[in-house]
Design a protein around this motif. Structure first.
Motif, mmCIF file in Angstrom:
data_model
loop_
_atom_site.group_PDB
_atom_site.id
_atom_site.type_symbol
_atom_site.label_atom_id
_atom_site.label_comp_id
_atom_site.label_asym_id
_atom_site.label_seq_id
_atom_site.Cartn_x
_atom_site.Cartn_y
_atom_site.Cartn_z
ATOM 1 N N SER A 1 0.818 -1.213 0.000
ATOM 2 C CA SER A 1 0.000 0.000 0.000
ATOM 3 C C SER A 1 0.851 1.262 0.000
ATOM 4 C CB SER A 1 -0.913 0.025 1.234
ATOM 5 O OG SER A 1 -1.808 -1.065 1.230
ATOM 6 N N SER A 2 2.143 1.094 0.211
ATOM 7 C CA SER A 2 3.032 2.232 0.418
ATOM 8 C C SER A 2 3.204 3.063 -0.847
ATOM 9 C CB SER A 2 4.399 1.738 0.890
ATOM 10 O OG SER A 2 5.292 2.819 1.084
ATOM 11 N N CYS A 3 3.402 4.356 -0.637
ATOM 12 C CA CYS A 3 3.763 5.258 -1.740
ATOM 13 C C CYS A 3 5.261 5.558 -1.694
ATOM 14 C CB CYS A 3 2.956 6.543 -1.678
ATOM 15 S SG CYS A 3 3.059 7.423 -0.103
ATOM 16 N N ALA A 4 5.999 4.785 -0.901
ATOM 17 C CA ALA A 4 7.453 4.937 -0.811
ATOM 18 C C ALA A 4 8.099 3.563 -0.823
ATOM 19 C CB ALA A 4 7.844 5.678 0.469
ATOM 20 N N VAL A 5 9.283 3.501 -1.421
ATOM 21 C CA VAL A 5 10.074 2.268 -1.399
ATOM 22 C C VAL A 5 11.523 2.659 -1.158
ATOM 23 C CG1 VAL A 5 10.244 2.331 -3.929
ATOM 24 C CG2 VAL A 5 10.804 0.227 -2.714
ATOM 25 N N LEU A 6 12.206 1.888 -0.322
ATOM 26 C CA LEU A 6 13.624 2.107 -0.057
ATOM 27 C C LEU A 6 14.413 1.143 -0.933
ATOM 28 C CD1 LEU A 6 13.444 2.139 3.850
ATOM 29 C CD2 LEU A 6 13.191 4.087 2.279
ATOM 30 N N MET A 7 15.003 1.654 -1.999
ATOM 31 C CA MET A 7 15.785 0.766 -2.858
ATOM 32 C C MET A 7 17.095 0.436 -2.157
ATOM 33 S SD MET A 7 13.890 0.003 -5.358
ATOM 34 C CE MET A 7 14.998 -0.683 -6.606
ATOM 35 N N GLN A 8 17.349 -0.853 -2.004
ATOM 36 C CA GLN A 8 18.475 -1.325 -1.196
ATOM 37 C C GLN A 8 19.793 -0.702 -1.641
ATOM 38 O OE1 GLN A 8 18.753 -5.627 -0.535
ATOM 39 N NE2 GLN A 8 20.963 -5.448 -0.846
ATOM 40 N N ASN A 9 20.562 -0.227 -0.647
ATOM 41 C CA ASN A 9 21.877 0.396 -0.871
ATOM 42 C C ASN A 9 21.808 1.665 -1.716
ATOM 43 O OD1 ASN A 9 22.633 -2.904 -1.170
ATOM 44 N ND2 ASN A 9 23.700 -1.735 0.397
ATOM 45 N N HIS A 10 20.620 2.224 -1.883
ATOM 46 C CA HIS A 10 20.466 3.397 -2.755
ATOM 47 C C HIS A 10 19.725 4.512 -2.033
ATOM 48 C CE1 HIS A 10 19.459 4.891 -7.113
ATOM 49 N NE2 HIS A 10 19.842 5.871 -6.301
ATOM 50 N N GLY A 11 18.433 4.337 -1.817
ATOM 51 C CA GLY A 11 17.688 5.379 -1.137
ATOM 52 C C GLY A 11 16.215 5.332 -1.481
ATOM 53 N N PRO A 12 15.446 6.311 -0.963
ATOM 54 C CA PRO A 12 13.994 6.284 -1.139
ATOM 55 C C PRO A 12 13.540 6.834 -2.492
ATOM 56 C CG PRO A 12 14.620 8.141 0.245
ATOM 57 C CD PRO A 12 15.876 7.366 -0.026
ATOM 58 N N PHE A 13 12.502 6.190 -3.016
ATOM 59 C CA PHE A 13 11.724 6.703 -4.139
ATOM 60 C C PHE A 13 10.283 6.782 -3.665
ATOM 61 C CE2 PHE A 13 15.455 5.164 -6.226
ATOM 62 C CZ PHE A 13 15.580 5.863 -7.423
ATOM 63 N N THR A 14 9.611 7.881 -3.969
ATOM 64 C CA THR A 14 8.216 8.034 -3.583
ATOM 65 C C THR A 14 7.386 8.367 -4.810
ATOM 66 O OG1 THR A 14 8.515 10.385 -3.022
ATOM 67 C CG2 THR A 14 8.774 8.787 -1.239
ATOM 68 N N VAL A 15 6.115 7.976 -4.764
ATOM 69 C CA VAL A 15 5.200 8.231 -5.875
ATOM 70 C C VAL A 15 3.946 8.904 -5.340
ATOM 71 C CG1 VAL A 15 6.082 6.237 -7.156
ATOM 72 C CG2 VAL A 15 4.059 5.965 -5.697
ATOM 73 N N GLY A 16 3.197 9.520 -6.239
ATOM 74 C CA GLY A 16 1.952 10.155 -5.855
ATOM 75 C C GLY A 16 1.075 10.390 -7.060
ATOM 76 N N LYS A 17 -0.138 10.856 -6.795
ATOM 77 C CA LYS A 17 -1.066 11.138 -7.899
ATOM 78 C C LYS A 17 -0.553 12.277 -8.766
ATOM 79 C CE LYS A 17 -3.869 14.381 -5.203
ATOM 80 N NZ LYS A 17 -5.219 14.748 -4.714
ATOM 81 N N ASP A 18 0.305 13.114 -8.178
ATOM 82 C CA ASP A 18 0.973 14.177 -8.909
ATOM 83 C C ASP A 18 2.312 14.429 -8.233
ATOM 84 O OD1 ASP A 18 0.339 15.697 -6.618
ATOM 85 O OD2 ASP A 18 -1.447 16.538 -7.543
ATOM 86 N N ALA A 19 3.083 15.357 -8.785
ATOM 87 C CA ALA A 19 4.430 15.594 -8.249
ATOM 88 C C ALA A 19 4.385 16.125 -6.824
ATOM 89 C CB ALA A 19 5.180 16.556 -9.162
#
Length: 224
Positions: free
Chosen positions: A159-177
């Motif tokens: 359900s998350s709008c964020a993911v922590l890419m391993q050894n890299h960092g967070p990416f987040t998404v949304g209905k708009d920027a």
């Protein structure tokens, strides 16, 4: 591909908005130097607006934003697009509900990513915004759509709008920027708070039923 007349006004508006939203990344101390980026899908068109690569935040202008198609090819702009362009394009192609994507190396969220550990849902604010834990995506090298594939794979089962890419960092998404930027701010905030909580004790998980109730209320009732 060329920008059609009916897309031109949306592109102009998004150049302004995406440029302005990069200021929120610096204001909230989510980025250092030239790292990180905001992008936005052009509604109704297979186009996105994204930050140019390696340009200082203070030097960004609406005109310097780069317009690409959803395969990462430049359609309009004098500068090279972000190194995350292929990843963002993959996400936009495969998650049609996503209208904005943000990537940062914000310190606390990135520290969880470095451990390959999801942020557990131990705060009502996490339940509200993310609907549970902030998950970890697989390690992937920068440069092609591998990161995008990892983001999509991870978010499709969360359900998350964020993911922590391993050894890299967070990416987040949304209905708009703007929604994606808000998620990036919230991601760093809860990553910091949960880290602090773990230094002084064992955080108490929130029951799944309560997480679901909080998420539903925040997403569908809260606000004006």
């Amino acid at each position: 591909m060329t920008i059609t007349a009916d897309a031109a006004s949306s592109v102009r508006a998004l150049r302004e908005e995406v440029c302005r939203l990069h200021g929120e990344l610096t204001r909230n101390q989510l980025v250092s130097w030239t790292a990180g980026n905001v992008s936005a899908r052009v509604p109704g068109h297979d186009l996105m607006v994204i930050k140019p690569s390696g340009v200082a935040y203070d030097d960004l202008t609406p005109e310097s934003m780069v317009v690409c198609d959803l395969h990462g090819e430049v359609v309009e702009g004098e500068l090279s697009p972000s190194s995350d362009t292929a990843a963002a394009a993959y996400v936009y192609r495969h998650l049609p509900e996503v209208g904005g994507i943000v990537h940062t190396h914000s310190p606390y969220a990135t520290a969880w990513a470095a451990r390959g550990e999801p942020v557990p849902c131990v705060l009502t604010m996490m339940a509200d915004e993310f609907g549970g834990e902030i998950p970890v995506g697989p390690f992937a090298l920068i440069g092609d759509d591998a990161i995008g594939r990892g983001i999509v794979q991870t978010l499709q089962s969360s359900s998350s709008c964020a993911v922590l890419m391993q050894n890299h960092g967070p990416f987040t998404v949304g209905k708009d920027a703007r929604a994606a930027v808000k998620a990036a701010v919230m991601c760093e905030d809860v990553a910091r708070t949960v880290h602090i909580a773990r230094q002084i004790g064992t955080p108490i998980p929130i029951a799944e039923a309560d997480v679901a109730s909080l998420f539903d209320r925040y997403q569908n009732v809260y606000g004006q």
